[in-house]
Design a protein around this motif. Structure first.
Motif, PDB file in Angstrom:
ATOM      1  N   ALA A  37      26.729   3.865 -46.443  1.00  0.00           N
ATOM      2  CA  ALA A  37      27.955   3.640 -47.222  1.00  0.00           C
ATOM      3  C   ALA A  37      29.202   4.025 -46.434  1.00  0.00           C
ATOM      4  CB  ALA A  37      27.894   4.433 -48.522  1.00  0.00           C
ATOM      5  N   GLU A  38      29.128   5.060 -45.611  1.00  0.00           N
ATOM      6  CA  GLU A  38      30.288   5.565 -44.881  1.00  0.00           C
ATOM      7  C   GLU A  38      30.436   4.951 -43.488  1.00  0.00           C
ATOM      8  OE1 GLU A  38      29.694   9.771 -44.825  1.00  0.00           O
ATOM      9  OE2 GLU A  38      29.677   9.905 -47.011  1.00  0.00           O
ATOM     10  N   SER A  39      29.386   4.374 -42.975  1.00  0.00           N
ATOM     11  CA  SER A  39      29.407   3.878 -41.594  1.00  0.00           C
ATOM     12  C   SER A  39      30.252   2.621 -41.421  1.00  0.00           C
ATOM     13  CB  SER A  39      27.986   3.597 -41.114  1.00  0.00           C
ATOM     14  OG  SER A  39      27.423   2.531 -41.863  1.00  0.00           O
ATOM     15  N   LYS A  40      30.491   1.884 -42.494  1.00  0.00           N
ATOM     16  CA  LYS A  40      31.257   0.639 -42.390  1.00  0.00           C
ATOM     17  C   LYS A  40      32.657   0.880 -41.847  1.00  0.00           C
ATOM     18  CE  LYS A  40      28.751  -1.679 -46.040  1.00  0.00           C
ATOM     19  NZ  LYS A  40      28.773  -2.192 -47.400  1.00  0.00           N
ATOM     20  N   VAL A  41      33.299   1.922 -42.303  1.00  0.00           N
ATOM     21  CA  VAL A  41      34.658   2.233 -41.852  1.00  0.00           C
ATOM     22  C   VAL A  41      34.625   2.607 -40.370  1.00  0.00           C
ATOM     23  CG1 VAL A  41      36.623   3.792 -42.175  1.00  0.00           C
ATOM     24  CG2 VAL A  41      35.347   2.962 -44.155  1.00  0.00           C
ATOM     25  N   TYR A  42      33.631   3.382 -39.982  1.00  0.00           N
ATOM     26  CA  TYR A  42      33.475   3.790 -38.589  1.00  0.00           C
ATOM     27  C   TYR A  42      33.256   2.579 -37.683  1.00  0.00           C
ATOM     28  CZ  TYR A  42      31.383   6.091 -34.501  1.00  0.00           C
ATOM     29  OH  TYR A  42      31.080   6.509 -33.229  1.00  0.00           O
ATOM     30  N   ILE A  43      32.363   1.702 -38.073  1.00  0.00           N
ATOM     31  CA  ILE A  43      32.050   0.501 -37.290  1.00  0.00           C
ATOM     32  C   ILE A  43      33.282  -0.409 -37.202  1.00  0.00           C
ATOM     33  CG2 ILE A  43      30.619  -1.580 -37.202  1.00  0.00           C
ATOM     34  CD1 ILE A  43      29.125   1.031 -36.436  1.00  0.00           C
ATOM     35  N   LYS A  44      34.023  -0.549 -38.295  1.00  0.00           N
ATOM     36  CA  LYS A  44      35.244  -1.365 -38.277  1.00  0.00           C
ATOM     37  C   LYS A  44      36.281  -0.772 -37.337  1.00  0.00           C
ATOM     38  CE  LYS A  44      34.983  -3.592 -42.798  1.00  0.00           C
ATOM     39  NZ  LYS A  44      35.620  -3.767 -44.108  1.00  0.00           N
ATOM     40  N   CYS A  45      36.372   0.537 -37.301  1.00  0.00           N
ATOM     41  CA  CYS A  45      37.317   1.196 -36.400  1.00  0.00           C
ATOM     42  C   CYS A  45      36.943   0.899 -34.948  1.00  0.00           C
ATOM     43  CB  CYS A  45      37.308   2.702 -36.660  1.00  0.00           C
ATOM     44  SG  CYS A  45      38.469   3.630 -35.646  1.00  0.00           S
ATOM     45  N   LEU A  46      35.663   1.007 -34.629  1.00  0.00           N
ATOM     46  CA  LEU A  46      35.210   0.683 -33.270  1.00  0.00           C
ATOM     47  C   LEU A  46      35.492  -0.781 -32.944  1.00  0.00           C
ATOM     48  CD1 LEU A  46      31.785   2.597 -33.177  1.00  0.00           C
ATOM     49  CD2 LEU A  46      33.933   3.282 -32.083  1.00  0.00           C
ATOM     50  N   ASP A  47      35.241  -1.666 -33.899  1.00  0.00           N
ATOM     51  CA  ASP A  47      35.515  -3.097 -33.701  1.00  0.00           C
ATOM     52  C   ASP A  47      36.993  -3.356 -33.424  1.00  0.00           C
ATOM     53  OD1 ASP A  47      32.942  -4.146 -33.899  1.00  0.00           O
ATOM     54  OD2 ASP A  47      33.066  -4.425 -36.074  1.00  0.00           O
ATOM     55  N   SER A  48      37.868  -2.667 -34.139  1.00  0.00           N
ATOM     56  CA  SER A  48      39.301  -2.890 -33.915  1.00  0.00           C
ATOM     57  C   SER A  48      39.702  -2.413 -32.516  1.00  0.00           C
ATOM     58  CB  SER A  48      40.142  -2.212 -34.994  1.00  0.00           C
ATOM     59  OG  SER A  48      40.127  -0.818 -34.854  1.00  0.00           O
ATOM     60  N   ASN A  49      39.106  -1.331 -32.037  1.00  0.00           N
ATOM     61  CA  ASN A  49      39.377  -0.874 -30.672  1.00  0.00           C
ATOM     62  C   ASN A  49      38.868  -1.880 -29.642  1.00  0.00           C
ATOM     63  OD1 ASN A  49      40.708   1.439 -31.451  1.00  0.00           O
ATOM     64  ND2 ASN A  49      38.919   2.753 -31.267  1.00  0.00           N
ATOM     65  N   ILE A  50      37.726  -2.463 -29.903  1.00  0.00           N
ATOM     66  CA  ILE A  50      37.184  -3.486 -29.004  1.00  0.00           C
ATOM     67  C   ILE A  50      38.130  -4.679 -28.953  1.00  0.00           C
ATOM     68  CG2 ILE A  50      35.326  -5.196 -28.731  1.00  0.00           C
ATOM     69  CD1 ILE A  50      33.392  -2.959 -29.731  1.00  0.00           C
ATOM     70  N   ASP A  51      38.655  -5.091 -30.099  1.00  0.00           N
ATOM     71  CA  ASP A  51      39.599  -6.219 -30.139  1.00  0.00           C
ATOM     72  C   ASP A  51      40.848  -5.928 -29.306  1.00  0.00           C
ATOM     73  OD1 ASP A  51      37.883  -7.640 -31.791  1.00  0.00           O
ATOM     74  OD2 ASP A  51      38.971  -7.129 -33.633  1.00  0.00           O
ATOM     75  N   VAL A  52      41.391  -4.725 -29.438  1.00  0.00           N
ATOM     76  CA  VAL A  52      42.579  -4.333 -28.664  1.00  0.00           C
ATOM     77  C   VAL A  52      42.264  -4.381 -27.171  1.00  0.00           C
ATOM     78  CG1 VAL A  52      44.077  -2.371 -28.085  1.00  0.00           C
ATOM     79  CG2 VAL A  52      43.632  -2.943 -30.480  1.00  0.00           C
ATOM     80  N   LEU A  53      41.124  -3.823 -26.793  1.00  0.00           N
ATOM     81  CA  LEU A  53      40.753  -3.788 -25.375  1.00  0.00           C
ATOM     82  C   LEU A  53      40.500  -5.190 -24.820  1.00  0.00           C
ATOM     83  CD1 LEU A  53      38.497  -0.626 -25.434  1.00  0.00           C
ATOM     84  CD2 LEU A  53      40.628  -0.894 -24.147  1.00  0.00           C
ATOM     85  N   ARG A  54      39.861  -6.042 -25.602  1.00  0.00           N
ATOM     86  CA  ARG A  54      39.601  -7.412 -25.128  1.00  0.00           C
ATOM     87  C   ARG A  54      40.913  -8.173 -24.901  1.00  0.00           C
ATOM     88  NH1 ARG A  54      34.223  -8.508 -24.985  1.00  0.00           N
ATOM     89  NH2 ARG A  54      32.909  -7.588 -26.594  1.00  0.00           N
ATOM     90  N   ARG A  55      41.877  -7.995 -25.793  1.00  0.00           N
ATOM     91  CA  ARG A  55      43.178  -8.653 -25.607  1.00  0.00           C
ATOM     92  C   ARG A  55      43.862  -8.133 -24.343  1.00  0.00           C
ATOM     93  NH1 ARG A  55      43.505  -8.004 -31.225  1.00  0.00           N
ATOM     94  NH2 ARG A  55      44.837  -6.173 -30.997  1.00  0.00           N
ATOM     95  N   HIS A  56      43.810  -6.841 -24.143  1.00  0.00           N
ATOM     96  CA  HIS A  56      44.424  -6.245 -22.955  1.00  0.00           C
ATOM     97  C   HIS A  56      43.703  -6.702 -21.684  1.00  0.00           C
ATOM     98  CE1 HIS A  56      47.323  -3.380 -21.447  1.00  0.00           C
ATOM     99  NE2 HIS A  56      46.408  -2.892 -20.640  1.00  0.00           N
ATOM    100  N   GLN A  57      42.388  -6.735 -21.750  1.00  0.00           N
ATOM    101  CA  GLN A  57      41.593  -7.219 -20.612  1.00  0.00           C
ATOM    102  C   GLN A  57      41.969  -8.656 -20.276  1.00  0.00           C
ATOM    103  OE1 GLN A  57      37.603  -8.368 -21.578  1.00  0.00           O
ATOM    104  NE2 GLN A  57      36.801  -7.688 -19.593  1.00  0.00           N
TER     105      GLN A  57
END
Length: 136
Positions: A37-57
């Protein structure tokens, strides 16, 4: 054999890239949870960081390709572009396989496995951006 295409879409003006400050990522550590139940927010946070890094890359890849096009026009050296594009594709394959085995190793806990894959992706994206920023 799977054909991989590399997208070279410009996301940021090339002149602005060189003066880009350090990437700011969300601190996901406070959200870290492996309960369903709590991991969804954590996983979404990691996903948003991946999106930022991919754009920068992608911005740094675009800058590199632009610079190489200029060098190619000035010198006539056409070997650089082929090698650089190939290295980008190979890096993507390497990163995916490196993170995939970490995912598989962490199974059967799919939440931990997903987090391990995403943390690996973040680490490798940061390293690749660092390499792309390194002067020639």
């Amino acid at each position: 054999m799977t054909k991989i295409s590399v997208s070279f879409v410009c996301l940021m003006p090339l002149a602005a890239i060189a003066n880009t400050p350090e990437i700011t990522l969300s601190d996901c550590s406070s959200l870290e949870s492996y309960l369903p139940a709590e991991s969804k927010v954590y996983i979404k946070c990691l996903d948003s960081n991946i999106d930022v890094l991919r754009r920068h890359q992608q911005s740094w890849i675009n800058k590199l390709l632009h610079d190489i096009e200029l060098i190619q026009e000035q010198t006539g050296n056409t070997q650089l572009m082929t090698i650089i594009k190939r290295s980008i594709v190979y890096h993507e394959q390497y990163a995916e396989d490196t993170c995939k085995w970490r995912y598989l190793y962490t199974l059967p806990n799919s939440i931990r496995a997903s987090a391990a894959h995403k943390k690996c992706t973040i680490r490798l994206l940061r390293k690749h951006i660092e390499d792309l920023q390194h002067p020639y």
